[in-house]
Design a protein around this motif. Structure first.
Motif, PDB file in Angstrom:
ATOM      1  N   UNK A  58      64.040  85.790  66.686  1.00  0.00           N
ATOM      2  CA  UNK A  58      64.009  84.404  66.228  1.00  0.00           C
ATOM      3  C   UNK A  58      62.800  83.679  66.806  1.00  0.00           C
ATOM      4  N   UNK A  59      62.457  83.981  68.074  1.00  0.00           N
ATOM      5  CA  UNK A  59      61.296  83.358  68.699  1.00  0.00           C
ATOM      6  C   UNK A  59      59.991  83.884  68.081  1.00  0.00           C
ATOM      7  N   UNK A  60      59.965  85.152  67.728  1.00  0.00           N
ATOM      8  CA  UNK A  60      58.763  85.743  67.121  1.00  0.00           C
ATOM      9  C   UNK A  60      58.481  85.117  65.758  1.00  0.00           C
ATOM     10  N   UNK A  61      59.545  84.801  65.024  1.00  0.00           N
ATOM     11  CA  UNK A  61      59.444  84.201  63.689  1.00  0.00           C
ATOM     12  C   UNK A  61      58.578  85.052  62.754  1.00  0.00           C
ATOM     13  N   UNK A  62      58.958  86.316  62.545  1.00  0.00           N
ATOM     14  CA  UNK A  62      58.190  87.161  61.619  1.00  0.00           C
ATOM     15  C   UNK A  62      58.244  86.606  60.201  1.00  0.00           C
ATOM     16  N   UNK A  63      57.122  86.681  59.505  1.00  0.00           N
ATOM     17  CA  UNK A  63      57.045  86.135  58.165  1.00  0.00           C
ATOM     18  C   UNK A  63      56.563  87.184  57.173  1.00  0.00           C
ATOM     19  N   UNK A  64      56.885  86.971  55.934  1.00  0.00           N
ATOM     20  CA  UNK A  64      56.510  87.908  54.882  1.00  0.00           C
ATOM     21  C   UNK A  64      54.996  88.062  54.830  1.00  0.00           C
ATOM     22  N   UNK A  65      54.566  89.311  54.768  1.00  0.00           N
ATOM     23  CA  UNK A  65      53.138  89.598  54.665  1.00  0.00           C
ATOM     24  C   UNK A  65      52.440  89.779  55.992  1.00  0.00           C
ATOM     25  N   UNK A  66      53.096  89.430  57.094  1.00  0.00           N
ATOM     26  CA  UNK A  66      52.464  89.605  58.402  1.00  0.00           C
ATOM     27  C   UNK A  66      52.447  91.074  58.815  1.00  0.00           C
ATOM     28  N   UNK A  67      51.408  91.430  59.550  1.00  0.00           N
ATOM     29  CA  UNK A  67      51.326  92.753  60.165  1.00  0.00           C
ATOM     30  C   UNK A  67      51.743  92.619  61.623  1.00  0.00           C
ATOM     31  N   UNK A  68      52.828  93.316  62.001  1.00  0.00           N
ATOM     32  CA  UNK A  68      53.347  93.218  63.366  1.00  0.00           C
ATOM     33  C   UNK A  68      53.423  94.601  63.992  1.00  0.00           C
ATOM     34  N   UNK A  69      52.945  94.707  65.213  1.00  0.00           N
ATOM     35  CA  UNK A  69      53.074  95.941  65.980  1.00  0.00           C
ATOM     36  C   UNK A  69      54.240  95.793  66.936  1.00  0.00           C
ATOM     37  N   UNK A  70      55.240  96.662  66.796  1.00  0.00           N
ATOM     38  CA  UNK A  70      56.368  96.691  67.730  1.00  0.00           C
ATOM     39  C   UNK A  70      56.172  97.878  68.650  1.00  0.00           C
ATOM     40  N   UNK A  71      55.684  97.602  69.851  1.00  0.00           N
ATOM     41  CA  UNK A  71      55.356  98.664  70.799  1.00  0.00           C
ATOM     42  C   UNK A  71      56.582  99.049  71.612  1.00  0.00           C
ATOM     43  N   UNK A  72      56.678 100.334  71.958  1.00  0.00           N
ATOM     44  CA  UNK A  72      57.837 100.874  72.674  1.00  0.00           C
ATOM     45  C   UNK A  72      59.099 100.597  71.875  1.00  0.00           C
ATOM     46  N   UNK A  73      58.965 100.633  70.562  1.00  0.00           N
ATOM     47  CA  UNK A  73      60.067 100.245  69.682  1.00  0.00           C
ATOM     48  C   UNK A  73      60.829 101.407  69.103  1.00  0.00           C
ATOM     49  N   UNK A  74      60.738 102.565  69.754  1.00  0.00           N
ATOM     50  CA  UNK A  74      61.253 103.828  69.255  1.00  0.00           C
ATOM     51  C   UNK A  74      62.464 103.821  68.352  1.00  0.00           C
ATOM     52  N   UNK A  75      63.578 103.287  68.818  1.00  0.00           N
ATOM     53  CA  UNK A  75      64.810 103.423  68.037  1.00  0.00           C
ATOM     54  C   UNK A  75      64.929 102.393  66.917  1.00  0.00           C
ATOM     55  N   UNK A  76      63.961 101.469  66.821  1.00  0.00           N
ATOM     56  CA  UNK A  76      63.897 100.587  65.661  1.00  0.00           C
ATOM     57  C   UNK A  76      64.664  99.289  65.742  1.00  0.00           C
ATOM     58  N   UNK A  77      65.338  99.023  66.842  1.00  0.00           N
ATOM     59  CA  UNK A  77      66.190  97.829  66.930  1.00  0.00           C
ATOM     60  C   UNK A  77      65.457  96.537  66.587  1.00  0.00           C
ATOM     61  N   UNK A  78      64.283  96.342  67.165  1.00  0.00           N
ATOM     62  CA  UNK A  78      63.515  95.128  66.908  1.00  0.00           C
ATOM     63  C   UNK A  78      62.862  95.198  65.530  1.00  0.00           C
ATOM     64  N   UNK A  79      62.321  96.338  65.190  1.00  0.00           N
ATOM     65  CA  UNK A  79      61.610  96.494  63.918  1.00  0.00           C
ATOM     66  C   UNK A  79      62.517  96.242  62.727  1.00  0.00           C
ATOM     67  N   UNK A  80      63.749  96.733  62.767  1.00  0.00           N
ATOM     68  CA  UNK A  80      64.675  96.514  61.654  1.00  0.00           C
ATOM     69  C   UNK A  80      64.899  95.020  61.444  1.00  0.00           C
ATOM     70  N   UNK A  81      65.060  94.294  62.535  1.00  0.00           N
ATOM     71  CA  UNK A  81      65.301  92.857  62.434  1.00  0.00           C
ATOM     72  C   UNK A  81      64.093  92.142  61.819  1.00  0.00           C
ATOM     73  N   UNK A  82      62.891  92.553  62.204  1.00  0.00           N
ATOM     74  CA  UNK A  82      61.696  91.889  61.693  1.00  0.00           C
ATOM     75  C   UNK A  82      61.417  92.268  60.245  1.00  0.00           C
ATOM     76  N   UNK A  83      61.698  93.517  59.901  1.00  0.00           N
ATOM     77  CA  UNK A  83      61.481  93.959  58.521  1.00  0.00           C
ATOM     78  C   UNK A  83      62.398  93.213  57.561  1.00  0.00           C
ATOM     79  N   UNK A  84      63.593  92.869  58.021  1.00  0.00           N
ATOM     80  CA  UNK A  84      64.520  92.105  57.187  1.00  0.00           C
ATOM     81  C   UNK A  84      63.949  90.756  56.790  1.00  0.00           C
ATOM     82  N   UNK A  85      63.006  90.258  57.598  1.00  0.00           N
ATOM     83  CA  UNK A  85      62.398  88.958  57.324  1.00  0.00           C
ATOM     84  C   UNK A  85      61.096  89.088  56.550  1.00  0.00           C
TER      85      UNK A  85
END
Length: 248
Positions: A58-85
């Motif tokens: 929620x603090x990151x506020x990912x937006x459509x079209x943005x390129x985001x690097x999720x480092x040390x994100x192996x299992x996808x927990x953060x990435x899944x949440x950001x991709x949903x946005x």
């Protein structure tokens, strides 16, 4: 001649080892716990890590079209949440076993928009000024040279890009700190043994939290890397903290 602790030594839990040895040992830890990592996170945090991650994204506020690097994100927990946005997310981790778990989880979800890339946070292969945001959750304390990882985060961000880090710290709430210390040191390795069959890896993970810089000190490291408008948001008195900064 045996190595003596010094400027060429880094911490692995409560030990001082060479940078190469830390990288090797951390790799072994996460290869060992990869398949049970999320189950253990639930057990150790009583499910609270899910709320922390929701708050973080929620603090990151990912937006459509943005390129985001999720480092040390192996299992996808953060990435899944950001991709949903709607963000375009590259998931990177130094450990292929962790990435494999994340890829499998993404396939189960029918999520095929993520990019998966094995990367060392200290020596990223991405070009300069490529990403709009850089996130790292519960990973930076396991990096061998945190200063190099922060410098790389700064390099790959575009001007106006933002850095967000979710990491354990040291709670400043009187009384709670002592209770948590006792719980983590005495019970977490036993939980790790019961669930993942690996007490030692979880003993290291707890020790690595104790060795991580306090909130203000880590904020100073983020500023030293070049970020401005840095901020620390403590959770549970600083047991966990969201760190942020901007590249301008």
């Amino acid at each position: 001649m045996s190595e003596q602790p010094g400027h060429d030594q880094v911490s692995f839990g409560y030990e001082e080892v060479s940078p190469e040895e830390k990288t090797r040992r951390v790799g072994a830890v996460f290869s060992s716990v990869a398949k049970k990592y999320d189950v253990m996170n639930d057990a150790m945090s009583v499910g609270m890590h899910r709320l922390w991650k929701d708050r973080f994204v929620k603090r990151v506020r990912p937006r459509e079209g943005e390129q985001i690097l999720d480092m040390a994100g192996g299992t996808g927990d953060i990435a899944f949440r950001m991709a949903e946005r709607g963000a375009s997310v590259t998931v990177s981790d130094i450990n292929q076993d962790m990435l494999d778990v994340g890829i499998e989880r993404a396939m189960e979800r029918g999520l095929d928009t993520l990019v998966w890339s094995r990367q060392n946070a200290e020596t990223l292969t991405f070009g300069d000024r490529f990403f709009d945001a850089y996130t790292i959750a519960f990973g930076i304390r396991n990096v061998t040279r945190i200063d190099l990882a922060l410098a790389e985060a700064y390099r790959v961000l575009r001007h106006g890009g933002r850095f967000f880090c979710l990491e354990f710290s040291t709670t400043e709430w009187p009384g709670f700190k002592e209770v948590y210390d006792a719980y983590s040191h005495r019970l977490v390795p036993k939980i790790g043994q019961a669930i993942a069959g690996d007490a030692e890896s979880y003993r290291y993970l707890i020790e690595s939290i104790r060795r991580f810089p306090p909130m203000k000190e880590f904020e100073g490291m983020i500023r030293k890397a070049g970020f401005v408008h840095t901020k620390v948001e403590p959770i549970l008195g600083g047991l966990v903290a969201i760190h942020s900064g901007w590249k301008i």
